[in-house]
Design an enzyme around this catalytic site. Structure first.
Site, short mmCIF file in Angstrom:
data_model
loop_
_atom_site.label_atom_id
_atom_site.label_comp_id
_atom_site.label_asym_id
_atom_site.label_seq_id
_atom_site.Cartn_x
_atom_site.Cartn_y
_atom_site.Cartn_z
N GLU A 1 0.87 -1.20 -0.03
CA GLU A 1 -0.11 0.07 -0.10
C GLU A 1 0.76 1.14 0.03
OE1 GLU A 1 -2.78 1.64 -0.28
OE2 GLU A 1 -4.25 0.84 0.91
N ASP A 2 0.31 2.43 -0.60
CA ASP A 2 1.05 3.67 -0.55
C ASP A 2 0.83 4.12 0.87
OD1 ASP A 2 -1.83 4.12 -0.70
OD2 ASP A 2 -1.45 5.82 -2.13
N ASP B 1 -3.98 4.68 6.41
CA ASP B 1 -4.76 5.84 7.06
C ASP B 1 -5.55 5.27 8.27
OD1 ASP B 1 -5.52 8.51 7.93
OD2 ASP B 1 -6.37 9.05 6.15
N PHE C 1 -1.86 15.46 4.38
CA PHE C 1 -2.14 15.17 3.34
C PHE C 1 -0.74 15.21 2.26
CE2 PHE C 1 -3.85 14.53 -1.16
CZ PHE C 1 -4.68 13.60 -0.77
N ARG D 1 1.56 12.62 -9.16
CA ARG D 1 2.12 11.31 -9.00
C ARG D 1 3.65 11.23 -9.46
NH1 ARG D 1 -2.29 7.75 -7.72
NH2 ARG D 1 -4.14 8.27 -8.69
P1 5GP Z 1 -7.70 4.42 4.63
O1 5GP Z 1 -8.71 3.59 4.11
O2 5GP Z 1 -6.38 3.67 5.47
O3 5GP Z 1 -8.03 5.60 5.62
O4 5GP Z 1 -6.97 5.21 3.62
C1 5GP Z 1 -6.08 4.59 2.76
C2 5GP Z 1 -6.08 5.44 1.30
O5 5GP Z 1 -6.35 6.62 1.61
C3 5GP Z 1 -4.51 5.33 0.75
O6 5GP Z 1 -4.42 4.26 0.19
C4 5GP Z 1 -4.58 6.64 -0.02
O7 5GP Z 1 -5.25 6.18 -1.24
C5 5GP Z 1 -5.65 7.73 0.53
N1 5GP Z 1 -4.78 8.39 1.46
C6 5GP Z 1 -4.70 8.45 2.79
N2 5GP Z 1 -3.95 9.38 3.39
C7 5GP Z 1 -3.60 10.18 2.04
C8 5GP Z 1 -2.70 11.12 1.88
O8 5GP Z 1 -2.11 11.84 2.85
N3 5GP Z 1 -2.61 11.57 0.46
C9 5GP Z 1 -2.99 10.82 -0.39
N4 5GP Z 1 -2.89 11.41 -1.56
N5 5GP Z 1 -3.81 9.82 -0.31
C10 5GP Z 1 -4.14 9.53 0.89
#
Ligand code: 5GP
Length: 179
Positions: free
Chosen positions: A103-104, A107, A156, A169
């Site tokens: 995963e990138d 959160d 973010f 990107r």
């Molecule tokens: P989660 O489901 O864990 O809340 O969110 C995960 C996804 O939300 C990540 O794979 C990403 O796509 C997006 N996300 C969460 N934080 C960020 C951020 O700081 N920047 C960006 N661009 N996407 C984020």
């Protein structure tokens, strides 16, 4: 890469290219050590993890297979909505395999929770998680990242495959997007 001044004004550096390179090499080493004598299937989460995945697999020294899933969470603002939809399915056989989700950013963990449930339906041998960025303080689920490269707090971020409304990107480093 030289950034245009007007773009630079909105971006605060979080990790530069060398720092990312070192983090990726270190996590790849840990993965290679932990899975020594076994094979893993890396599942990259599109689109955000594609750059990380490409660098990571080239530093892993054990046999790997790869596949991708694509996930979309409804809406395009900067806060996780928690409503998740799978837009690309797994193509290779996961039964009895060691799976590493790549995963990138993790959160709230809601995306991963959804993904783990999906992957477990294929009866893999094991499922672990590798994430470039771990926003562990914002977790709303019990998801634990087995291989976090770097931990960040709120804010973010963009760059190194990670977007805001499909922009940024291509930046080779990671930045906090000032809003
Ligand atoms: P989660 O489901 O864990 O809340 O969110 C995960 C996804 O939300 C990540 O794979 C990403 O796509 C997006 N996300 C969460 N934080 C960020 C951020 O700081 N920047 C960006 N661009 N996407 C984020």
């Amino acid at each position: 890469m030289k950034l245009e001044k007007n773009i630079m004004a909105e971006l605060i550096p979080v990790l530069n290219e060398d720092e990312i390179k070192k983090l990726v090499a270190d996590v790849a080493q840990n993965i290679s050590d932990d899975y020594k004598d076994s094979e893993i299937v890396l599942i990259g989460v599109l689109k955000g993890a594609f750059v990380f995945m490409a660098d990571l697999i080239r530093k892993i020294t054990i046999p790997v297979k790869i596949d991708f899933v694509a996930i979309s969470s409804y809406g395009s603002n900067t806060v996780s909505s928690g409503k998740i939809k799978l837009t690309r399915e797994i193509e290779i056989d996961l039964k009895n395999k060691n799976i590493l989700i790549v995963e990138d950013i993790v959160d709230t963990g809601l995306t991963l929770k959804y993904l783990i449930d999906y992957i477990e339906s294929f009866e893999p041998k094991s499922v672990r998680i590798c994430a470039l960025l771990d926003k562990y303080e914002r977790r709303e689920t019990k998801i634990n990242v087995d291989y976090p490269c770097h931990r960040i707090e709120k804010g973010f971020v963009v760059g190194y495959g990670i977007d805001y409304a499909e922009d940024y990107r291509n930046l080779p480093a990671i930045y906090h997007l000032k809003q």
